[in-house]
Write an enzyme that holds these catalytic residues in place. Structure first.
Site, PDB file in Angstrom:
ATOM      1  N   ASN A   1      35.710  37.794  35.798  1.00 49.42           N
ATOM      2  CA  ASN A   1      35.156  37.457  37.105  1.00 49.42           C
ATOM      3  C   ASN A   1      34.665  36.011  37.137  1.00 49.42           C
ATOM      4  OD1 ASN A   1      33.143  38.487  35.355  1.00 49.42           O
ATOM      5  ND2 ASN A   1      31.775  38.943  37.052  1.00 49.42           N
TER       6      ASN A   1
ATOM      7  N   GLU B   1      32.344  33.635  39.562  1.00 52.36           N
ATOM      8  CA  GLU B   1      31.409  33.611  40.698  1.00 52.36           C
ATOM      9  C   GLU B   1      31.283  32.196  41.261  1.00 52.36           C
ATOM     10  OE1 GLU B   1      27.867  35.652  39.326  1.00 52.36           O
ATOM     11  OE2 GLU B   1      28.911  37.580  39.450  1.00 52.36           O
TER      12      GLU B   1
ATOM     13  N   CYS C   1      36.706  38.896  41.496  1.00 47.26           N
ATOM     14  CA  CYS C   1      36.601  39.935  40.471  1.00 47.26           C
ATOM     15  C   CYS C   1      37.611  39.692  39.343  1.00 47.26           C
ATOM     16  CB  CYS C   1      36.874  41.307  41.078  1.00 47.26           C
ATOM     17  SG  CYS C   1      35.577  41.913  42.138  1.00 47.26           S
TER      18      CYS C   1
ATOM     19  N   GLU D   1      39.709  41.764  37.960  1.00 46.59           N
ATOM     20  CA  GLU D   1      41.032  42.349  38.220  1.00 46.59           C
ATOM     21  C   GLU D   1      41.849  41.446  39.139  1.00 46.59           C
ATOM     22  OE1 GLU D   1      38.022  43.651  38.599  1.00 46.59           O
ATOM     23  OE2 GLU D   1      38.051  45.829  38.659  1.00 46.59           O
TER      24      GLU D   1
ATOM     25  N   CYS E   1      36.551  47.732  42.045  1.00 44.97           N
ATOM     26  CA  CYS E   1      36.012  47.771  43.416  1.00 44.97           C
ATOM     27  C   CYS E   1      37.156  48.023  44.398  1.00 44.97           C
ATOM     28  CB  CYS E   1      35.272  46.473  43.739  1.00 44.97           C
ATOM     29  SG  CYS E   1      36.356  45.107  44.200  1.00 44.97           S
TER      30      CYS E   1
ATOM     31  N   CYS F   1      39.750  45.238  44.763  1.00 43.38           N
ATOM     32  CA  CYS F   1      40.616  45.125  43.578  1.00 43.38           C
ATOM     33  C   CYS F   1      41.640  46.253  43.523  1.00 43.38           C
ATOM     34  CB  CYS F   1      39.774  45.093  42.306  1.00 43.38           C
ATOM     35  SG  CYS F   1      38.943  43.517  42.098  1.00 43.38           S
TER      36      CYS F   1
HETATM   37  N1  THU Z   1      33.195  42.701  39.659  1.00 39.71           N
HETATM   38  C1  THU Z   1      34.436  42.649  39.076  1.00 39.71           C
HETATM   39  O1  THU Z   1      34.803  41.647  38.452  1.00 39.71           O
HETATM   40  N2  THU Z   1      35.261  43.710  39.230  1.00 39.71           N
HETATM   41  C2  THU Z   1      34.932  44.857  39.899  1.00 39.71           C
HETATM   42  O2  THU Z   1      35.784  45.723  40.062  1.00 39.71           O
HETATM   43  C3  THU Z   1      33.567  45.051  40.382  1.00 39.71           C
HETATM   44  C4  THU Z   1      32.706  43.838  40.409  1.00 39.71           C
HETATM   45  C5  THU Z   1      32.320  41.528  39.535  1.00 39.71           C
HETATM   46  C6  THU Z   1      32.062  40.786  40.811  1.00 39.71           C
HETATM   47  C7  THU Z   1      30.755  40.094  40.520  1.00 39.71           C
HETATM   48  O3  THU Z   1      31.031  38.873  39.866  1.00 39.71           O
HETATM   49  C8  THU Z   1      30.053  41.029  39.534  1.00 39.71           C
HETATM   50  O4  THU Z   1      31.041  41.922  39.066  1.00 39.71           O
HETATM   51  C9  THU Z   1      28.910  41.829  40.145  1.00 39.71           C
HETATM   52  O5  THU Z   1      29.329  42.514  41.278  1.00 39.71           O
END
Ligand code: THU
Length: 133
Positions: free
Chosen positions: A41, A43, A52, A54, A86, A89
């Site tokens: 991920n 940010e 994310c 994925e 999520c 994703c």
């Molecule tokens: N996140 C992912 O990378 N994948 C997911 O399927 C769920 C959430 C990340 C997004 C964000 O950077 C952190 O997790 C907290 O939500």
């Protein structure tokens, strides 16, 4: 259980850029030819722009020219329970899966336990490329 794929997802999480959530996620995609593509991920100071793990992995794979062959996905997170992809994703994974008409195994990895499911169970009746025909 594809342990090397899980290890690849864990290693990918080491490169997570998550200074705002402190929630490092790693993803690893297994392709039919045996190759693996990973993501973490990423940010942003504008919080809502977070990518994310994925999504990053799928984007990397598609930028390499991959248009199918996705057979398994491993996702790792720092929480106490196995992490599941999520909603966004799931849809992003579905695009690559449908292009190659596969229903990938999704390995949701936690510190104690790994849960194995299928993309079609996480995203039933998916809207995808074929829906536009
Ligand atoms: N996140 C992912 O990378 N994948 C997911 O399927 C769920 C959430 C990340 C997004 C964000 O950077 C952190 O997790 C907290 O939500």
């Amino acid at each position: 259980m594809d342990e090397p794929l899980i290890a690849a997802a864990r290693a990918a999480a080491d490169h997570s850029y998550a200074p705002y959530s402190n929630f490092a996620v790693g993803a690893a995609l297994r392709f039919a030819d045996g190759s693996v593509v990973t993501g973490a991920n990423v940010e942003n100071a504008s919080y809502g722009l977070a990518l994310c793990a994925e999504t990053v992995a799928v984007a990397r794979a598609m930028a390499q020219g991959r248009r199918g062959g996705l057979i398994a996905v491993a996702v790792t997170g720092p929480g106490a329970e196995p992490i599941t992809p999520c909603g966004r994703c799931r849809q992003i994974l579905n695009e690559l899966a449908q292009l190659g008409r596969t229903d990938p195994i999704i390995l949701c990895v936690g510190p104690q336990e790994t849960r194995s499911t299928r993309l079609s169970l996480l995203l039933p009746d998916a809207f995808g490329p074929a829906s536009l025909d």
